[in-house]
Each structure stands twice: as C-alpha cells, then as structure tokens.
Design a protein around this motif. Structure first.
Motif, PDB file in Angstrom:
ATOM      1  N   VAL A  19       0.842  -1.191   0.000  1.00  0.00           N
ATOM      2  CA  VAL A  19       0.000   0.000   0.000  1.00  0.00           C
ATOM      3  C   VAL A  19       0.881   1.246   0.000  1.00  0.00           C
ATOM      4  O   VAL A  19       1.848   1.338   0.753  1.00  0.00           O
ATOM      5  N   SER A  20       0.531   2.200  -0.824  1.00  0.00           N
ATOM      6  CA  SER A  20       1.245   3.469  -0.934  1.00  0.00           C
ATOM      7  C   SER A  20       0.432   4.569  -0.239  1.00  0.00           C
ATOM      8  O   SER A  20      -0.792   4.637  -0.400  1.00  0.00           O
ATOM      9  N   MET A  53      -4.067   8.472   0.756  1.00  0.00           N
ATOM     10  CA  MET A  53      -4.535   9.855   0.577  1.00  0.00           C
ATOM     11  C   MET A  53      -5.867   9.939  -0.147  1.00  0.00           C
ATOM     12  O   MET A  53      -6.730  10.725   0.260  1.00  0.00           O
ATOM     13  N   PRO A  54      -6.117   9.169  -1.206  1.00  0.00           N
ATOM     14  CA  PRO A  54      -7.432   9.240  -1.840  1.00  0.00           C
ATOM     15  C   PRO A  54      -8.582   8.878  -0.888  1.00  0.00           C
ATOM     16  O   PRO A  54      -9.656   9.472  -0.954  1.00  0.00           O
ATOM     17  N   VAL A  55      -8.352   7.936   0.009  1.00  0.00           N
ATOM     18  CA  VAL A  55      -9.388   7.584   0.992  1.00  0.00           C
ATOM     19  C   VAL A  55      -9.613   8.765   1.931  1.00  0.00           C
ATOM     20  O   VAL A  55     -10.759   9.152   2.198  1.00  0.00           O
ATOM     21  N   LEU A  56      -8.518   9.352   2.427  1.00  0.00           N
ATOM     22  CA  LEU A  56      -8.640  10.470   3.360  1.00  0.00           C
ATOM     23  C   LEU A  56      -9.310  11.676   2.711  1.00  0.00           C
ATOM     24  O   LEU A  56     -10.188  12.300   3.308  1.00  0.00           O
ATOM     25  N   THR A  57      -8.884  12.019   1.494  1.00  0.00           N
ATOM     26  CA  THR A  57      -9.460  13.209   0.860  1.00  0.00           C
ATOM     27  C   THR A  57     -10.920  13.007   0.472  1.00  0.00           C
ATOM     28  O   THR A  57     -11.710  13.940   0.528  1.00  0.00           O
ATOM     29  N   SER A  58     -11.295  11.792   0.108  1.00  0.00           N
ATOM     30  CA  SER A  58     -12.689  11.592  -0.298  1.00  0.00           C
ATOM     31  C   SER A  58     -13.639  11.428   0.884  1.00  0.00           C
ATOM     32  O   SER A  58     -14.817  11.737   0.756  1.00  0.00           O
ATOM     33  N   HIS A  59     -13.131  10.979   2.030  1.00  0.00           N
ATOM     34  CA  HIS A  59     -14.027  10.722   3.156  1.00  0.00           C
ATOM     35  C   HIS A  59     -13.821  11.646   4.349  1.00  0.00           C
ATOM     36  O   HIS A  59     -14.679  11.690   5.231  1.00  0.00           O
ATOM     37  N   MET A 113      -6.915   4.315  13.449  1.00  0.00           N
ATOM     38  CA  MET A 113      -7.643   3.069  13.175  1.00  0.00           C
ATOM     39  C   MET A 113      -8.753   2.848  14.191  1.00  0.00           C
ATOM     40  O   MET A 113      -9.832   2.364  13.832  1.00  0.00           O
ATOM     41  N   LEU A 114      -8.511   3.197  15.448  1.00  0.00           N
ATOM     42  CA  LEU A 114      -9.578   3.057  16.447  1.00  0.00           C
ATOM     43  C   LEU A 114     -10.788   3.881  16.035  1.00  0.00           C
ATOM     44  O   LEU A 114     -11.928   3.398  16.099  1.00  0.00           O
ATOM     45  N   LYS A 115     -10.546   5.110  15.612  1.00  0.00           N
ATOM     46  CA  LYS A 115     -11.647   5.988  15.202  1.00  0.00           C
ATOM     47  C   LYS A 115     -12.351   5.460  13.954  1.00  0.00           C
ATOM     48  O   LYS A 115     -13.571   5.514  13.854  1.00  0.00           O
ATOM     49  N   LEU A 116     -11.581   4.939  12.995  1.00  0.00           N
ATOM     50  CA  LEU A 116     -12.178   4.430  11.763  1.00  0.00           C
ATOM     51  C   LEU A 116     -12.910   3.108  11.986  1.00  0.00           C
ATOM     52  O   LEU A 116     -13.939   2.846  11.353  1.00  0.00           O
ATOM     53  N   ASP A 117     -12.392   2.267  12.891  1.00  0.00           N
ATOM     54  CA  ASP A 117     -13.047   0.993  13.190  1.00  0.00           C
ATOM     55  C   ASP A 117     -14.220   1.157  14.156  1.00  0.00           C
ATOM     56  O   ASP A 117     -15.029   0.250  14.310  1.00  0.00           O
ATOM     57  N   GLY A 118     -14.282   2.296  14.831  1.00  0.00           N
ATOM     58  CA  GLY A 118     -15.384   2.553  15.762  1.00  0.00           C
ATOM     59  C   GLY A 118     -15.209   1.893  17.116  1.00  0.00           C
ATOM     60  O   GLY A 118     -16.172   1.746  17.859  1.00  0.00           O
ATOM     61  N   ASP A 160     -11.515   0.109   2.382  1.00  0.00           N
ATOM     62  CA  ASP A 160     -10.826   1.382   2.615  1.00  0.00           C
ATOM     63  C   ASP A 160     -10.107   1.383   3.961  1.00  0.00           C
ATOM     64  O   ASP A 160      -8.969   1.844   4.067  1.00  0.00           O
ATOM     65  N   ARG A 161     -10.754   0.862   4.996  1.00  0.00           N
ATOM     66  CA  ARG A 161     -10.104   0.792   6.304  1.00  0.00           C
ATOM     67  C   ARG A 161      -8.880  -0.120   6.244  1.00  0.00           C
ATOM     68  O   ARG A 161      -7.845   0.190   6.828  1.00  0.00           O
ATOM     69  N   ASP A 162      -8.999  -1.214   5.508  1.00  0.00           N
ATOM     70  CA  ASP A 162      -7.871  -2.142   5.413  1.00  0.00           C
ATOM     71  C   ASP A 162      -6.710  -1.578   4.600  1.00  0.00           C
ATOM     72  O   ASP A 162      -5.558  -1.945   4.830  1.00  0.00           O
ATOM     73  N   LYS A 163      -6.969  -0.668   3.665  1.00  0.00           N
ATOM     74  CA  LYS A 163      -5.863   0.013   2.974  1.00  0.00           C
ATOM     75  C   LYS A 163      -5.023   0.775   3.988  1.00  0.00           C
ATOM     76  O   LYS A 163      -3.789   0.704   3.973  1.00  0.00           O
TER      77      LYS A 163
END
Length: 166
Positions: free
Chosen positions: A48-49, A55-61, A117-122, A151-154
């Motif tokens: 993963v880069s 970055m695409p995940v962060l910018t889109s979400h 990751m804690l925040k993204l996994d809830g 997306d979380r796994d990326k």
C-alpha cells in the motif's frame, strides 16, 4: 465479585488479541467492541502506498471536516487534495492524538495501537476512560457511515507495512 471477574476476563481477552487492556474499571460495559482483523487477512499484501492508496481515501471521506488546514475539525488536518500528502503525513505518523495522549494517530507498524484506526473501526470507546474529558468522542467519519472494510484495510495495511511516506 462477579463483575470483577468479568472485567478481568475481558481484559485478558483484549490482551490476548494484541490490544492493551484498558485500565481496570475503564472497560465500556455497553455495545463497544474491539474490531478484530479476520485471521485470514494478510496485512503484508498487497503493498500500500500513502500517496496512491491512503490519501485518496482520506481526501474523499475526511476532507469535509478535516480538510481546512487553518482550523480543521479536532485539530487534525487530513488533506483536501493529493497535494496535501506531505503535510498530512507529518501530522499523523508518530504524533500523539489530542484525545488519547498515550496513543499516536499512527503507530508504526501497529494499526491496533493507532488512534486513527480506532476511530475508523469505531472501537475508540474502549479507551473512553483514558481519553481527554473521559470520552474518545465519535467514530469517524461522522457523516456518511463507517468506511467500508476495503478502505479501512488500505490504511491498516499501510500502517502495518511501515507507514512509508511514498
């Protein structure tokens, strides 16, 4: 006595799963549950880069709330476009979270101990007693629902693979 045994049992399970157990009495007795990566999931592949995948995940979400560099929500800037990658990277890797000072946003190579990751996994609620003000606040993103597992796994893979700035 039964409650104390249950708390010790939950802490032992959390420790066995690779997560540090919250301090005695801090375990959330409600619906909060630790996210567990399926045992069949190999975080070492594919590679993963940060720039091309994360970055695409962060910018889109995340840009809706965390895309303004001067006053981002929660004082966390996650970028508005791919050109923000360098600034985002230096603001999250090895940097202590504002809510949970004992945990970095990104702890290399340990996604289970990365506040992002804690925040993204809830499952940030497992640490409520240790967060500023007694709450680790909401899961992220707050709007649009939880990111899908791909997306979380990326992001999880990127952290596990060394959180390289590439």
């Amino acid at each position: 006595m039964k409650r104390a045994a249950a708390v010790v049992a939950v802490a032992a399970v959390a420790a066995a799963c690779g997560a540090p157990p919250p301090e005695f009495g801090d375990i959330d007795a409600g619906a909060c549950m630790e996210y567990m990566v399926p045992q069949t999931e190999d975080l070492s592949t594919p590679t993963v880069s940060f720039a091309n995948d994360v970055m695409p995940v962060l910018t889109s979400h995340c840009a809706q709330c965390h895309g303004t560099q001067n006053s981002p929500s929660g004082n966390l800037f996650l970028g508005k476009s791919s050109s923000d990658a360098a600034t985002v990277y230096t603001g999250i890797v090895g940097i202590a979270s504002g809510e949970l000072q004992t945990m970095n946003f990104v702890t290399v190579p340990d996604p289970a101990h990365s506040f992002l990751m804690l925040k993204l996994d809830g499952d940030q609620c497992m640490y409520n007693g240790m967060c500023a003000g007694g709450s680790c606040d909401e899961a992220m993103p707050q709007t649009g629902g939880q990111l899908d597992s791909d997306d979380r796994d990326k992001i999880r893979r990127w952290i596990y693979q060394g959180a390289m700035n590439d």
